[in-house]
Design a protein around this motif. Structure first.
Motif, PDB file in Angstrom:
ATOM      1  N   GLN A 156       0.868  -1.169   0.000  1.00  0.00           N
ATOM      2  CA  GLN A 156       0.000   0.000   0.000  1.00  0.00           C
ATOM      3  C   GLN A 156       0.906   1.220   0.000  1.00  0.00           C
ATOM      4  OE1 GLN A 156      -3.429   0.091   2.583  1.00  0.00           O
ATOM      5  NE2 GLN A 156      -3.036   2.230   3.043  1.00  0.00           N
ATOM      6  N   CYS A 157       0.642   2.153  -0.931  1.00  0.00           N
ATOM      7  CA  CYS A 157       1.518   3.301  -1.103  1.00  0.00           C
ATOM      8  C   CYS A 157       0.741   4.604  -0.979  1.00  0.00           C
ATOM      9  CB  CYS A 157       2.192   3.260  -2.471  1.00  0.00           C
ATOM     10  SG  CYS A 157       3.122   1.737  -2.774  1.00  0.00           S
ATOM     11  N   ARG A 158       1.474   5.677  -0.729  1.00  0.00           N
ATOM     12  CA  ARG A 158       0.889   7.017  -0.666  1.00  0.00           C
ATOM     13  C   ARG A 158       1.765   7.946  -1.498  1.00  0.00           C
ATOM     14  NH1 ARG A 158      -2.342  10.130   2.737  1.00  0.00           N
ATOM     15  NH2 ARG A 158      -2.569   8.423   4.187  1.00  0.00           N
ATOM     16  N   CYS A 159       1.095   8.723  -2.367  1.00  0.00           N
ATOM     17  CA  CYS A 159       1.773   9.727  -3.169  1.00  0.00           C
ATOM     18  C   CYS A 159       1.933  10.977  -2.316  1.00  0.00           C
ATOM     19  CB  CYS A 159       0.943  10.030  -4.421  1.00  0.00           C
ATOM     20  SG  CYS A 159       1.584  11.382  -5.407  1.00  0.00           S
ATOM     21  N   LEU A 160       3.143  11.522  -2.256  1.00  0.00           N
ATOM     22  CA  LEU A 160       3.397  12.710  -1.449  1.00  0.00           C
ATOM     23  C   LEU A 160       4.493  13.549  -2.077  1.00  0.00           C
ATOM     24  CD1 LEU A 160       2.426  14.026   1.165  1.00  0.00           C
ATOM     25  CD2 LEU A 160       4.217  12.787   2.374  1.00  0.00           C
ATOM     26  N   ASP A 161       4.147  14.774  -2.443  1.00  0.00           N
ATOM     27  CA  ASP A 161       5.101  15.746  -2.998  1.00  0.00           C
ATOM     28  C   ASP A 161       5.892  15.211  -4.195  1.00  0.00           C
ATOM     29  OD1 ASP A 161       4.353  17.635  -1.092  1.00  0.00           O
ATOM     30  OD2 ASP A 161       5.812  16.873   0.361  1.00  0.00           O
ATOM     31  N   GLY A 162       5.226  14.512  -5.076  1.00  0.00           N
ATOM     32  CA  GLY A 162       5.874  14.033  -6.293  1.00  0.00           C
ATOM     33  C   GLY A 162       6.579  12.700  -6.149  1.00  0.00           C
ATOM     34  N   GLY A 163       6.671  12.163  -4.925  1.00  0.00           N
ATOM     35  CA  GLY A 163       7.278  10.855  -4.685  1.00  0.00           C
ATOM     36  C   GLY A 163       6.255   9.961  -4.009  1.00  0.00           C
ATOM     37  N   PHE A 164       6.644   8.730  -3.716  1.00  0.00           N
ATOM     38  CA  PHE A 164       5.706   7.844  -3.032  1.00  0.00           C
ATOM     39  C   PHE A 164       6.444   6.966  -2.038  1.00  0.00           C
ATOM     40  CE2 PHE A 164       7.000   5.691  -6.862  1.00  0.00           C
ATOM     41  CZ  PHE A 164       7.186   4.375  -6.491  1.00  0.00           C
ATOM     42  N   THR A 165       5.737   6.615  -0.969  1.00  0.00           N
ATOM     43  CA  THR A 165       6.260   5.696   0.034  1.00  0.00           C
ATOM     44  C   THR A 165       5.285   4.530   0.141  1.00  0.00           C
ATOM     45  OG1 THR A 165       5.142   6.910   1.794  1.00  0.00           O
ATOM     46  CG2 THR A 165       7.428   7.502   1.362  1.00  0.00           C
ATOM     47  N   CYS A 166       5.837   3.351   0.430  1.00  0.00           N
ATOM     48  CA  CYS A 166       5.009   2.151   0.485  1.00  0.00           C
ATOM     49  C   CYS A 166       5.261   1.385   1.772  1.00  0.00           C
ATOM     50  CB  CYS A 166       5.321   1.225  -0.702  1.00  0.00           C
ATOM     51  SG  CYS A 166       5.022   1.989  -2.299  1.00  0.00           S
ATOM     52  N   VAL A 167       4.222   0.696   2.230  1.00  0.00           N
ATOM     53  CA  VAL A 167       4.351  -0.198   3.390  1.00  0.00           C
ATOM     54  C   VAL A 167       3.835  -1.566   2.970  1.00  0.00           C
ATOM     55  CG1 VAL A 167       4.172   1.604   5.142  1.00  0.00           C
ATOM     56  CG2 VAL A 167       2.104   0.523   4.294  1.00  0.00           C
ATOM     57  N   PRO A 168       4.471  -2.630   3.493  1.00  0.00           N
ATOM     58  CA  PRO A 168       3.994  -3.980   3.138  1.00  0.00           C
ATOM     59  C   PRO A 168       2.684  -4.285   3.848  1.00  0.00           C
ATOM     60  CG  PRO A 168       5.836  -4.096   4.702  1.00  0.00           C
ATOM     61  CD  PRO A 168       5.655  -2.649   4.331  1.00  0.00           C
ATOM     62  N   LEU A 169       1.809  -5.023   3.152  1.00  0.00           N
ATOM     63  CA  LEU A 169       0.525  -5.432   3.723  1.00  0.00           C
ATOM     64  C   LEU A 169       0.574  -6.845   4.268  1.00  0.00           C
ATOM     65  CD1 LEU A 169      -1.890  -3.990   1.008  1.00  0.00           C
ATOM     66  CD2 LEU A 169      -1.453  -3.076   3.280  1.00  0.00           C
TER      67      LEU A 169
END
Length: 120
Positions: A101-114
């Motif tokens: 599951q990822c989140r778009c933030l300020d032109g980049g993205f971070t993801c966490v495992p589900l």
């Protein structure tokens, strides 16, 4: 003048509103007459077939070659993220796979495992 050519008065709409695909709300067409399904990201659009404004989409003619149609795009693409050819808007949460599951933030993205790695 263009509006007068495209919009017929009085309005003639289907008796039953269309059934929209999941995630596509019913909205008024560009003439303000009939209920139609809002176009989604990447779908073709024009004056009558409007994009889903609730998702921040606008009909973007800039990427279309002259004489061809436009597509629905985010109003301000620079604040979005492109992942696997799809554009997400700033702050949007998305799942590129069933494991992330990822989140778009300020032109980049971070993801966490589900999923836990030790699941058997």
């Amino acid at each position: 003048q263009v509006c007068a050519q495209l919009c017929r008065r009085p309005c003639y709409c289907p008796w039953v509103p269309p059934r929209c695909p999941r995630g596509s709300p019913l909205v008024l067409d560009g003439c303000g007459c009939c209920k139609i399904c809002a176009r989604r990201l990447g779908e073709p659009c024009d004056f009558l077939h409007v994009c889903d404004r609730s998702q921040g989409l606008v009909c973007d003619y800039s990427a279309a070659p002259t004489g061809t149609g436009a597509t629905c795009n985010f109003e301000d693409v620079e604040e979005g993220c492109e992942v696997n050819g799809r554009v997400y808007r700033d702050g949007e949460v998305f799942q590129p796979s069933c494991k992330l599951q990822c989140r778009c933030l300020d032109g980049g993205f971070t993801c966490v495992p589900l999923c836990q790695e030790d699941v058997r």
